[in-house]
Design a protein around this motif. Structure first.
Motif, PDB file in Angstrom:
ATOM      1  N   TYR A 154      48.649  26.471  49.145  1.00  0.00           N
ATOM      2  CA  TYR A 154      48.096  27.736  48.639  1.00  0.00           C
ATOM      3  C   TYR A 154      48.542  27.990  47.199  1.00  0.00           C
ATOM      4  O   TYR A 154      47.782  28.519  46.390  1.00  0.00           O
ATOM      5  CB  TYR A 154      48.499  28.894  49.537  1.00  0.00           C
ATOM      6  CG  TYR A 154      47.798  28.889  50.872  1.00  0.00           C
ATOM      7  CD1 TYR A 154      46.410  28.900  50.953  1.00  0.00           C
ATOM      8  CD2 TYR A 154      48.515  28.856  52.062  1.00  0.00           C
ATOM      9  CE1 TYR A 154      45.748  28.876  52.174  1.00  0.00           C
ATOM     10  CE2 TYR A 154      47.870  28.836  53.294  1.00  0.00           C
ATOM     11  CZ  TYR A 154      46.489  28.836  53.346  1.00  0.00           C
ATOM     12  OH  TYR A 154      45.844  28.813  54.552  1.00  0.00           O
ATOM     13  N   LEU A 155      49.766  27.633  46.904  1.00  0.00           N
ATOM     14  CA  LEU A 155      50.251  27.781  45.521  1.00  0.00           C
ATOM     15  C   LEU A 155      49.421  26.914  44.581  1.00  0.00           C
ATOM     16  O   LEU A 155      49.082  27.336  43.463  1.00  0.00           O
ATOM     17  CB  LEU A 155      51.730  27.394  45.449  1.00  0.00           C
ATOM     18  CG  LEU A 155      52.392  27.497  44.073  1.00  0.00           C
ATOM     19  CD1 LEU A 155      52.319  28.923  43.545  1.00  0.00           C
ATOM     20  CD2 LEU A 155      53.845  27.021  44.131  1.00  0.00           C
ATOM     21  N   ALA A 156      49.078  25.710  45.047  1.00  0.00           N
ATOM     22  CA  ALA A 156      48.239  24.821  44.237  1.00  0.00           C
ATOM     23  C   ALA A 156      46.857  25.426  44.028  1.00  0.00           C
ATOM     24  O   ALA A 156      46.279  25.329  42.935  1.00  0.00           O
ATOM     25  CB  ALA A 156      48.123  23.457  44.917  1.00  0.00           C
ATOM     26  N   ASN A 157      46.311  26.069  45.082  1.00  0.00           N
ATOM     27  CA  ASN A 157      45.006  26.730  44.952  1.00  0.00           C
ATOM     28  C   ASN A 157      45.047  27.855  43.928  1.00  0.00           C
ATOM     29  O   ASN A 157      44.118  28.037  43.140  1.00  0.00           O
ATOM     30  CB  ASN A 157      44.570  27.293  46.308  1.00  0.00           C
ATOM     31  CG  ASN A 157      44.081  26.223  47.264  1.00  0.00           C
ATOM     32  OD1 ASN A 157      43.778  25.101  46.844  1.00  0.00           O
ATOM     33  ND2 ASN A 157      44.009  26.538  48.543  1.00  0.00           N
ATOM     34  N   THR A 176      43.684  29.835  38.578  1.00  0.00           N
ATOM     35  CA  THR A 176      44.112  30.397  37.299  1.00  0.00           C
ATOM     36  C   THR A 176      43.668  29.534  36.126  1.00  0.00           C
ATOM     37  O   THR A 176      43.201  30.043  35.098  1.00  0.00           O
ATOM     38  CB  THR A 176      45.643  30.561  37.276  1.00  0.00           C
ATOM     39  OG1 THR A 176      46.056  31.321  38.410  1.00  0.00           O
ATOM     40  CG2 THR A 176      46.099  31.267  36.010  1.00  0.00           C
ATOM     41  N   LEU A 177      43.809  28.222  36.274  1.00  0.00           N
ATOM     42  CA  LEU A 177      43.427  27.312  35.199  1.00  0.00           C
ATOM     43  C   LEU A 177      41.915  27.317  34.955  1.00  0.00           C
ATOM     44  O   LEU A 177      41.465  27.255  33.814  1.00  0.00           O
ATOM     45  CB  LEU A 177      43.891  25.890  35.536  1.00  0.00           C
ATOM     46  CG  LEU A 177      45.405  25.648  35.476  1.00  0.00           C
ATOM     47  CD1 LEU A 177      45.745  24.251  35.980  1.00  0.00           C
ATOM     48  CD2 LEU A 177      45.926  25.839  34.064  1.00  0.00           C
ATOM     49  N   LYS A 178      41.141  27.409  36.042  1.00  0.00           N
ATOM     50  CA  LYS A 178      39.684  27.413  35.904  1.00  0.00           C
ATOM     51  C   LYS A 178      39.172  28.700  35.262  1.00  0.00           C
ATOM     52  O   LYS A 178      38.098  28.715  34.666  1.00  0.00           O
ATOM     53  CB  LYS A 178      39.030  27.235  37.284  1.00  0.00           C
ATOM     54  CG  LYS A 178      39.060  25.823  37.805  1.00  0.00           C
ATOM     55  CD  LYS A 178      38.299  25.719  39.121  1.00  0.00           C
ATOM     56  CE  LYS A 178      38.235  24.282  39.615  1.00  0.00           C
ATOM     57  NZ  LYS A 178      37.499  24.173  40.908  1.00  0.00           N
ATOM     58  N   PHE A 182      41.482  35.711  33.061  1.00  0.00           N
ATOM     59  CA  PHE A 182      42.795  36.155  33.503  1.00  0.00           C
ATOM     60  C   PHE A 182      43.632  36.658  32.333  1.00  0.00           C
ATOM     61  O   PHE A 182      44.381  37.622  32.458  1.00  0.00           O
ATOM     62  CB  PHE A 182      43.528  35.011  34.217  1.00  0.00           C
ATOM     63  CG  PHE A 182      43.116  34.837  35.657  1.00  0.00           C
ATOM     64  CD1 PHE A 182      41.992  35.490  36.163  1.00  0.00           C
ATOM     65  CD2 PHE A 182      43.835  34.026  36.512  1.00  0.00           C
ATOM     66  CE1 PHE A 182      41.600  35.343  37.474  1.00  0.00           C
ATOM     67  CE2 PHE A 182      43.464  33.869  37.837  1.00  0.00           C
ATOM     68  CZ  PHE A 182      42.336  34.519  38.319  1.00  0.00           C
ATOM     69  N   ILE A 183      43.499  36.003  31.180  1.00  0.00           N
ATOM     70  CA  ILE A 183      44.246  36.442  29.992  1.00  0.00           C
ATOM     71  C   ILE A 183      43.790  37.834  29.568  1.00  0.00           C
ATOM     72  O   ILE A 183      44.623  38.717  29.298  1.00  0.00           O
ATOM     73  CB  ILE A 183      44.065  35.432  28.839  1.00  0.00           C
ATOM     74  CG1 ILE A 183      44.821  34.130  29.141  1.00  0.00           C
ATOM     75  CG2 ILE A 183      44.566  36.032  27.513  1.00  0.00           C
ATOM     76  CD1 ILE A 183      44.571  33.030  28.124  1.00  0.00           C
ATOM     77  N   SER A 188      33.634  37.126  30.213  1.00  0.00           N
ATOM     78  CA  SER A 188      34.078  35.742  30.045  1.00  0.00           C
ATOM     79  C   SER A 188      33.946  34.951  31.342  1.00  0.00           C
ATOM     80  O   SER A 188      33.750  33.734  31.328  1.00  0.00           O
ATOM     81  CB  SER A 188      35.527  35.702  29.558  1.00  0.00           C
ATOM     82  OG  SER A 188      36.390  36.393  30.441  1.00  0.00           O
ATOM     83  N   TYR A 189      34.055  35.645  32.484  1.00  0.00           N
ATOM     84  CA  TYR A 189      33.851  34.962  33.773  1.00  0.00           C
ATOM     85  C   TYR A 189      32.384  34.594  33.966  1.00  0.00           C
ATOM     86  O   TYR A 189      32.068  33.516  34.481  1.00  0.00           O
ATOM     87  CB  TYR A 189      34.317  35.860  34.919  1.00  0.00           C
ATOM     88  CG  TYR A 189      34.045  35.292  36.291  1.00  0.00           C
ATOM     89  CD1 TYR A 189      34.821  34.267  36.813  1.00  0.00           C
ATOM     90  CD2 TYR A 189      32.976  35.756  37.060  1.00  0.00           C
ATOM     91  CE1 TYR A 189      34.558  33.720  38.063  1.00  0.00           C
ATOM     92  CE2 TYR A 189      32.703  35.224  38.318  1.00  0.00           C
ATOM     93  CZ  TYR A 189      33.499  34.205  38.815  1.00  0.00           C
ATOM     94  OH  TYR A 189      33.230  33.672  40.048  1.00  0.00           O
TER      95      TYR A 189
END
Length: 452
Positions: free
Chosen positions: A52-55, A60-62, A67-68, A399-400
């Motif tokens: 889940y942490l990886a997800n 976040t990266l995608k 997010f910023i 931006s999304y």
């Protein structure tokens, strides 16, 4: 083991949303704080597991840029809330400085916000909204789980509608957490009938999306037939709930939403969706029959005259800051008042959750005039956040959606609903409405992982 844990987490998430529905859509400061604590703990429990942490990291990266911008928006809300040197306040919020000067304030520090406590709880709410989105995208990323979410919202909407209809039929007495301020309309767990109808609209939308997509993604399921029957029953109860709320906005959005879907299916002219189209037409006929026969034809007329009534209210004279407090406050007048005040707090706003205090500052006699919202979410948001904060939250959304794959008919429909709510009501200030809009906007079945 992983699948069992995932199901458990999904059910906990859905249970948290259900509790918010039961407690007036989470629309009080105590529940906002409670909700933030529960969701934060739940989030920390989830990310303890590596998968889940990886997800979460991948998500976040995608979506790094959105997010910023949203993180900057949250930082701006903190900036509105914290005490600033009084000399700085004269620069960031001249109007607030003048108000303090009139009150002969002797302190050295004060916040930009007219209601620091209200802004604090708003900050918690927007942070919780952020966590809801991350948790949802972490747990509900497969087509099967997304359809489960649609099914859940349809069921919860039907349950809330059933409770509201029952209490409406017995005269809307107060019972435990159900406080019915409007005896002439069905509201159930909600205090405001328009907020209740907007919630049911989103549940109705989820049921329609489930019916539209179930055969495309669950062709091999034997119980599809029964699930579709259940959904139609849920939709029927939701329809009656919307009708008996007697909310002009809710009923207008309801019938126009169905018309949009009917037009979409007629333009597609697909034989696969003929049964779905028939269902929509039957809902319209049932709706017209209930309104026209049981409640009277005038209710039909009121629904279709919604836009004219609202536009007329905006043409009424608006109360200015120094107007007599005996003036009759109309919705359009409140929106005009909010816009006139926005121009005084144009860059940094008067603080999230501060409209009630803004109103109190300008209207002394609250026994004749009182308002906690501007009855126009868009104008109230711009006034609360100012151009700086409103620009940040707008950029995070835009931006999304720069990805063209996010522009779906589903999202176009949601945007249509949102525009009317933003212009003509305050329902988008209610936590459950915010959360459902954000989660539904984030769903993209076409981009979701495989069904299993």
């Amino acid at each position: 083991m992983f699948l069992e844990t995932k199901k458990l987490y999904q059910y906990i998430f859905l249970l948290i949303i259900t509790s918010m529905v039961i407690f007036n859509g989470g629309n009080n400061n105590f529940y906002i704080q409670f909700n933030f604590i529960i969701v934060s703990i739940f989030f920390l429990i989830i990310i303890r597991q590596k998968n889940y942490l990886a997800n979460v990291k991948n998500l976040t990266l995608k979506n790094k840029i959105p997010f910023i911008f949203y993180s900057l928006f949250l930082g701006f809300l903190i900036f509105q809330t914290i005490p600033l040197p009084i000399e700085w306040l004269n620069f960031f919020s001249t109007e607030k400085y003048e108000i303090l000067d009139k009150l002969e304030f002797k302190g050295n520090f004060h916040s930009i916000s007219l209601s620091p406590i209200g802004s604090y709880f708003s900050l918690l709410n927007y942070l919780t909204l952020f966590l809801y989105l991350i948790i949802f995208k972490t747990l509900f990323y497969r087509k099967k789980s997304i359809l489960k979410f649609y099914y859940f919202l349809s069921f919860v909407g039907a349950f809330a509608a059933s409770v509201a209809i029952y209490f409406y039929l017995i005269g809307n007495p107060d019972f435990w957490i159900i406080k019915n301020t409007n005896k002439a309309a069905a509201t159930g767990f909600f205090i405001n009938r328009t907020v209740f109808s907007c919630f049911l609209i989103l549940c109705f939308f989820s049921g329609i999306e489930y019916l539209k997509n179930i055969d495309n993604y669950r062709k091999e399921e034997v119980n599809n037939f029964f699930n579709k029957i259940y959904i139609r029953i849920f939709i029927l109860l939701i329809t009656i709930g919307i009708i008996t709320s007697f909310s002009r906005l809710g009923n207008f959005l309801f019938i126009s939403l169905i018309i949009l879907y009917i037009l979409k299916e007629l333009l597609d002219n697909s034989k696969k969706n003929r049964f779905f189209l028939t269902t929509l037409i039957l809902i319209v006929l049932f709706d017209v029959l209930i309104l026209g026969v049981y409640f009277g034809s005038e209710k039909l007329i009121q629904r279709y005259s919604f836009l004219q009534s609202e536009i007329n209210s905006y043409s009424l004279s608006a109360p200015e800051a120094n107007i007599s407090d005996q003036f009759n406050i109309y919705r359009g007048s409140l929106a005009k008042f909010a816009f006139s005040e926005f121009k005084k707090f144009i860059f940094f706003g008067y603080g999230a959750g501060s409209f009630e205090n803004l109103f109190k500052v300008n209207f002394i006699n609250l026994s004749t005039n009182y308002a906690s919202h501007a009855h126009s979410d868009l104008i109230e948001f711009v006034g609360e956040f100012g151009l700086v904060g409103f620009t940040l939250v707008t950029l995070s959304i835009m931006s999304y959606y720069t990805n063209k794959k996010n522009f779906l008919f589903k999202n176009f429909t949601l945007l249509y609903l949102l525009i009317f709510i933003l212009f003509f009501d305050f329902s988008f200030h209610i936590p459950i409405i915010q959360i459902l809009f954000v989660l539904l906007f984030s769903i993209n079945l076409e981009k979701s992982d495989n069904f299993k």
